[in-house]
Design a protein around this motif. Sequence first.
Motif, mmCIF file in Angstrom:
data_model
loop_
_atom_site.group_PDB
_atom_site.id
_atom_site.type_symbol
_atom_site.label_atom_id
_atom_site.label_comp_id
_atom_site.label_asym_id
_atom_site.label_seq_id
_atom_site.Cartn_x
_atom_site.Cartn_y
_atom_site.Cartn_z
ATOM 1 N N THR A 11 -12.424 30.777 65.012
ATOM 2 C CA THR A 11 -11.071 31.110 65.440
ATOM 3 C C THR A 11 -10.554 32.384 64.771
ATOM 4 O OG1 THR A 11 -10.167 29.554 63.814
ATOM 5 C CG2 THR A 11 -10.420 28.762 66.073
ATOM 6 N N ILE A 12 -10.986 32.666 63.543
ATOM 7 C CA ILE A 12 -10.616 33.939 62.909
ATOM 8 C C ILE A 12 -11.244 35.103 63.669
ATOM 9 C CG2 ILE A 12 -11.010 35.379 60.864
ATOM 10 C CD1 ILE A 12 -10.516 32.889 59.178
ATOM 11 N N LEU A 13 -12.499 34.957 64.078
ATOM 12 C CA LEU A 13 -13.164 36.007 64.852
ATOM 13 C C LEU A 13 -12.484 36.206 66.201
ATOM 14 C CD1 LEU A 13 -16.917 35.282 64.075
ATOM 15 C CD2 LEU A 13 -15.494 37.131 63.189
ATOM 16 N N CYS A 14 -12.091 35.119 66.857
ATOM 17 C CA CYS A 14 -11.393 35.226 68.139
ATOM 18 C C CYS A 14 -10.036 35.903 67.965
ATOM 19 C CB CYS A 14 -11.216 33.850 68.778
ATOM 20 S SG CYS A 14 -12.741 33.141 69.393
ATOM 21 N N THR A 15 -9.324 35.553 66.915
ATOM 22 C CA THR A 15 -8.034 36.182 66.640
ATOM 23 C C THR A 15 -8.217 37.680 66.429
ATOM 24 O OG1 THR A 15 -7.235 34.164 65.599
ATOM 25 C CG2 THR A 15 -6.027 36.179 65.125
ATOM 26 N N GLY A 16 -9.221 38.048 65.663
ATOM 27 C CA GLY A 16 -9.488 39.462 65.428
ATOM 28 C C GLY A 16 -9.866 40.208 66.694
ATOM 29 N N LEU A 17 -10.698 39.601 67.526
ATOM 30 C CA LEU A 17 -11.121 40.246 68.773
ATOM 31 C C LEU A 17 -9.945 40.446 69.714
ATOM 32 C CD1 LEU A 17 -13.330 41.212 70.786
ATOM 33 C CD2 LEU A 17 -13.431 38.844 71.565
ATOM 34 N N PHE A 18 -9.166 39.392 69.954
ATOM 35 C CA PHE A 18 -8.036 39.511 70.872
ATOM 36 C C PHE A 18 -6.967 40.443 70.321
ATOM 37 C CE2 PHE A 18 -9.355 35.045 72.220
ATOM 38 C CZ PHE A 18 -10.139 35.525 73.268
ATOM 39 N N TYR A 20 -7.548 42.998 68.340
ATOM 40 C CA TYR A 20 -8.107 44.346 68.484
ATOM 41 C C TYR A 20 -7.926 44.857 69.910
ATOM 42 C CZ TYR A 20 -11.630 47.948 69.175
ATOM 43 O OH TYR A 20 -12.272 49.102 69.528
ATOM 44 N N LEU A 21 -8.224 44.013 70.902
ATOM 45 C CA LEU A 21 -8.054 44.421 72.296
ATOM 46 C C LEU A 21 -6.590 44.736 72.602
ATOM 47 C CD1 LEU A 21 -10.402 41.888 74.131
ATOM 48 C CD2 LEU A 21 -10.784 44.334 73.793
ATOM 49 N N LEU A 22 -5.679 43.954 72.035
ATOM 50 C CA LEU A 22 -4.256 44.169 72.266
ATOM 51 C C LEU A 22 -3.796 45.487 71.650
ATOM 52 C CD1 LEU A 22 -1.760 42.764 73.494
ATOM 53 C CD2 LEU A 22 -1.355 41.771 71.246
ATOM 54 N N SER A 27 -2.382 51.336 72.200
ATOM 55 C CA SER A 27 -2.563 52.710 71.708
ATOM 56 C C SER A 27 -3.143 53.638 72.764
ATOM 57 C CB SER A 27 -3.438 52.714 70.460
ATOM 58 O OG SER A 27 -4.750 52.292 70.774
ATOM 59 N N SER A 28 -3.994 53.117 73.641
ATOM 60 C CA SER A 28 -4.608 53.973 74.655
ATOM 61 C C SER A 28 -3.816 54.015 75.960
ATOM 62 C CB SER A 28 -6.034 53.504 74.951
ATOM 63 O OG SER A 28 -6.019 52.270 75.640
ATOM 64 N N GLY A 29 -2.976 53.028 76.200
ATOM 65 C CA GLY A 29 -2.228 52.978 77.454
ATOM 66 C C GLY A 29 -2.972 52.284 78.576
ATOM 67 N N VAL A 30 -4.177 51.785 78.289
ATOM 68 C CA VAL A 30 -4.973 51.055 79.277
ATOM 69 C C VAL A 30 -5.351 49.710 78.672
ATOM 70 C CG1 VAL A 30 -7.075 51.040 80.663
ATOM 71 C CG2 VAL A 30 -5.897 53.190 80.242
ATOM 72 N N MET A 31 -4.803 48.648 79.215
ATOM 73 C CA MET A 31 -5.070 47.310 78.711
ATOM 74 C C MET A 31 -6.244 46.732 79.500
ATOM 75 S SD MET A 31 -3.666 45.319 76.357
ATOM 76 C CE MET A 31 -2.013 45.915 76.149
ATOM 77 N N THR A 32 -7.299 46.317 78.797
ATOM 78 C CA THR A 32 -8.468 45.739 79.461
ATOM 79 C C THR A 32 -8.836 44.424 78.803
ATOM 80 O OG1 THR A 32 -10.007 46.913 78.026
ATOM 81 C CG2 THR A 32 -9.428 47.985 80.097
ATOM 82 N N PHE A 33 -9.335 43.518 79.639
ATOM 83 C CA PHE A 33 -9.843 42.234 79.177
ATOM 84 C C PHE A 33 -11.074 41.956 80.019
ATOM 85 C CE2 PHE A 33 -9.716 37.477 79.238
ATOM 86 C CZ PHE A 33 -10.075 37.306 77.923
ATOM 87 N N GLU A 34 -12.240 42.229 79.452
ATOM 88 C CA GLU A 34 -13.485 42.119 80.194
ATOM 89 C C GLU A 34 -14.087 40.737 80.048
ATOM 90 O OE1 GLU A 34 -16.186 45.266 79.356
ATOM 91 O OE2 GLU A 34 -14.605 46.756 79.319
ATOM 92 N N GLN A 35 -14.616 40.239 81.140
ATOM 93 C CA GLN A 35 -15.333 38.977 81.175
ATOM 94 C C GLN A 35 -16.656 39.225 81.877
ATOM 95 O OE1 GLN A 35 -12.770 36.176 83.056
ATOM 96 N NE2 GLN A 35 -11.352 36.118 81.366
ATOM 97 N N PHE A 51 -0.567 45.887 83.566
ATOM 98 C CA PHE A 51 -0.657 46.189 82.140
ATOM 99 C C PHE A 51 0.042 45.116 81.315
ATOM 100 C CE2 PHE A 51 1.146 48.067 78.306
ATOM 101 C CZ PHE A 51 0.030 48.655 77.728
ATOM 102 N N TRP A 52 1.282 44.786 81.676
ATOM 103 C CA TRP A 52 2.044 43.816 80.901
ATOM 104 C C TRP A 52 1.548 42.393 81.106
ATOM 105 C CZ3 TRP A 52 4.301 45.343 76.836
ATOM 106 C CH2 TRP A 52 4.813 46.641 76.756
ATOM 107 N N ALA A 53 0.983 42.096 82.270
ATOM 108 C CA ALA A 53 0.397 40.767 82.481
ATOM 109 C C ALA A 53 -0.821 40.567 81.583
ATOM 110 C CB ALA A 53 0.019 40.587 83.943
ATOM 111 N N ILE A 54 -1.653 41.578 81.480
ATOM 112 C CA ILE A 54 -2.827 41.481 80.619
ATOM 113 C C ILE A 54 -2.403 41.484 79.152
ATOM 114 C CG2 ILE A 54 -5.001 42.598 79.973
ATOM 115 C CD1 ILE A 54 -5.041 43.669 82.910
ATOM 116 N N ALA A 55 -1.356 42.248 78.822
ATOM 117 C CA ALA A 55 -0.828 42.236 77.447
ATOM 118 C C ALA A 55 -0.303 40.849 77.099
ATOM 119 C CB ALA A 55 0.267 43.280 77.298
#
Length: 81
Positions: A11-18, A20-22, A27-35, A51-55
């Motif tokens: 769960t710490i790794l998942c928290t860090g990954l999510f 980081y993606l957020l 910072s880049s202006g492009v929100m991505t969530f790859e599966q 953008f805000w839905a993925i955020a």
Amino acid sequence: MSEDIYGPIITILCTGLFGYLLVRGFSSGVMTFEQPVVKFSGRRKDQPLRFWAIAALLSFLTAASAVATIGQFFFPNGIGG
């Protein structure tokens, strides 16, 4: 090792990954969530709703993982046990 050790680590790794993606998305202006099957993405300038839905999705996953980590530290045997 048991799930008492593996659970918080995962769960710490998942928290860090999510998290980081957020942060990377803001910072880049492009929100991505790859599966593996589909990639969710949205640009802040021309796709603000996506953008805000993925955020919101990534914020929920980050917060849920953080709460799960804290819960495993304070209640290692579960709430009822």
